[in-house]
Design an enzyme around this catalytic site. Sequence first.
Site, mmCIF file in Angstrom:
data_model
loop_
_atom_site.group_PDB
_atom_site.id
_atom_site.type_symbol
_atom_site.label_atom_id
_atom_site.label_comp_id
_atom_site.label_asym_id
_atom_site.label_seq_id
_atom_site.Cartn_x
_atom_site.Cartn_y
_atom_site.Cartn_z
ATOM 1 N N THR A 45 0.839 -1.191 0.000
ATOM 2 C CA THR A 45 0.000 0.000 0.000
ATOM 3 C C THR A 45 0.881 1.251 0.000
ATOM 4 O O THR A 45 2.005 1.203 0.479
ATOM 5 C CB THR A 45 -0.834 -0.089 1.302
ATOM 6 O OG1 THR A 45 -1.704 -1.192 1.166
ATOM 7 C CG2 THR A 45 -1.584 1.165 1.626
ATOM 8 N N ASP A 93 -8.594 -0.624 5.955
ATOM 9 C CA ASP A 93 -8.484 0.609 6.737
ATOM 10 C C ASP A 93 -8.182 1.857 5.918
ATOM 11 O O ASP A 93 -8.506 2.978 6.343
ATOM 12 C CB ASP A 93 -7.342 0.444 7.751
ATOM 13 C CG ASP A 93 -6.014 0.158 7.038
ATOM 14 O OD1 ASP A 93 -5.960 -0.780 6.225
ATOM 15 O OD2 ASP A 93 -5.041 0.889 7.269
ATOM 16 N N THR A 150 -0.295 1.563 7.169
ATOM 17 C CA THR A 150 -0.317 0.386 6.308
ATOM 18 C C THR A 150 -0.256 -0.842 7.216
ATOM 19 O O THR A 150 0.123 -0.730 8.372
ATOM 20 C CB THR A 150 0.881 0.387 5.331
ATOM 21 O OG1 THR A 150 0.977 -0.893 4.685
ATOM 22 C CG2 THR A 150 2.201 0.646 6.035
ATOM 23 N N GLY A 151 -0.638 -1.996 6.676
ATOM 24 C CA GLY A 151 -0.569 -3.225 7.470
ATOM 25 C C GLY A 151 -1.912 -3.931 7.501
ATOM 26 O O GLY A 151 -2.725 -3.782 6.585
HETATM 27 N N1 ASP Z 1 -3.865 -1.824 5.074
HETATM 28 C C1 ASP Z 1 -4.135 -2.348 3.766
HETATM 29 C C2 ASP Z 1 -5.479 -3.070 3.786
HETATM 30 O O1 ASP Z 1 -5.766 -3.727 4.776
HETATM 31 C C3 ASP Z 1 -3.081 -3.284 3.273
HETATM 32 C C4 ASP Z 1 -1.661 -2.826 3.438
HETATM 33 O O2 ASP Z 1 -1.407 -1.781 3.996
HETATM 34 O O3 ASP Z 1 -0.763 -3.529 2.966
HETATM 35 O O4 ASP Z 1 -6.191 -3.014 2.825
#
Ligand code: ASP
Length: 299
Positions: free
Chosen positions: A169, A200, A219-220
């Site tokens: 992301t 999120d 992110t995450g």
């Molecule tokens: N937070 C993002 C989601 O859950 C994914 C990511 O940040 O890698 O869609």
Amino acid sequence: MVIVVHGGLAEEEFLASDALLRACEVATEAMKGKEAIEGVESAVKVLEDDPRLNAGTGSFPNLLGEIEMSAGVMKDDYSCGGVAAIKNIKNPISVARAVMEQTRHILLVGEGANLFAHLLGFEPYDPRAELTIKTWKESLHKAEEEKRPIYRYYLEKAQEKLQETHWGTVGAVTKDEKGGLAAGTSTGGVKVQLPGRVGDSPIVGCGTFACPWGAVSMTGEGEEIMRWGMARRIGEWMEEVSAQEAVNRGMEIALEKKILCGVIAISKRGEIGWGANGGMLPLAYWKKGMEKPLFTLVD
Ligand code: ASP
């Protein structure tokens, strides 16, 4: 003027630092005499357009092989906008900004988001990245032709390969010359994603947040970041403590709740904060007085 951009929580060596540095440079230019949101939009567009990153072009496909993207923006006066599960658009971040500036709403999803983008003249665009999707499609095709169950193994492997070629992301936080703040985050979602799933990134206070004291992009693990309202907490803590201290408090919660996440933040005072829990966070930043933007991998 301050700019920080991230390329998503990474589990391995990150090889797209050039895109993050370029995003910083583009944002610097875009913000000259303009608002912080110009920097956020232009930086995130550079990252969305890079097929190596999981946002815009090159977003992860969902389990049906379709790309559904999400993006959110927010300014320090609490104006905000987002799109979720939008398809066939080049730059979801720009549609998110249009939701903020041209509607009474905060979030448009699915077909409604697509109709809105279409009415505003955003051209239809296929965000699949040639290299990765070609492999995925060929493998899928071969596995479908082959009736023997063992071929499912190869299909799964092909999908793993597809995932390996992507990083995460993307997001940006900026402070303009007049002290205004903005945040933005854009994503294709997570690797194994049911159609219709929203994480999120486009949700106010979860993956993206700005308030008079600071701007935050996360992110995450989207579900956990949403459950604990991470970006809002970090943003509001900046009223009392530095950007780094606010991020540290967030990372303590992340550690306690076992949330895999990464965060970038800028406070009203122009301080930068960053942190990552359970992975590495590639980011680039530039502050007035620095000769050029710098890349760093936070772990
Ligand atoms: N937070 C993002 C989601 O859950 C994914 C990511 O940040 O890698 O869609």
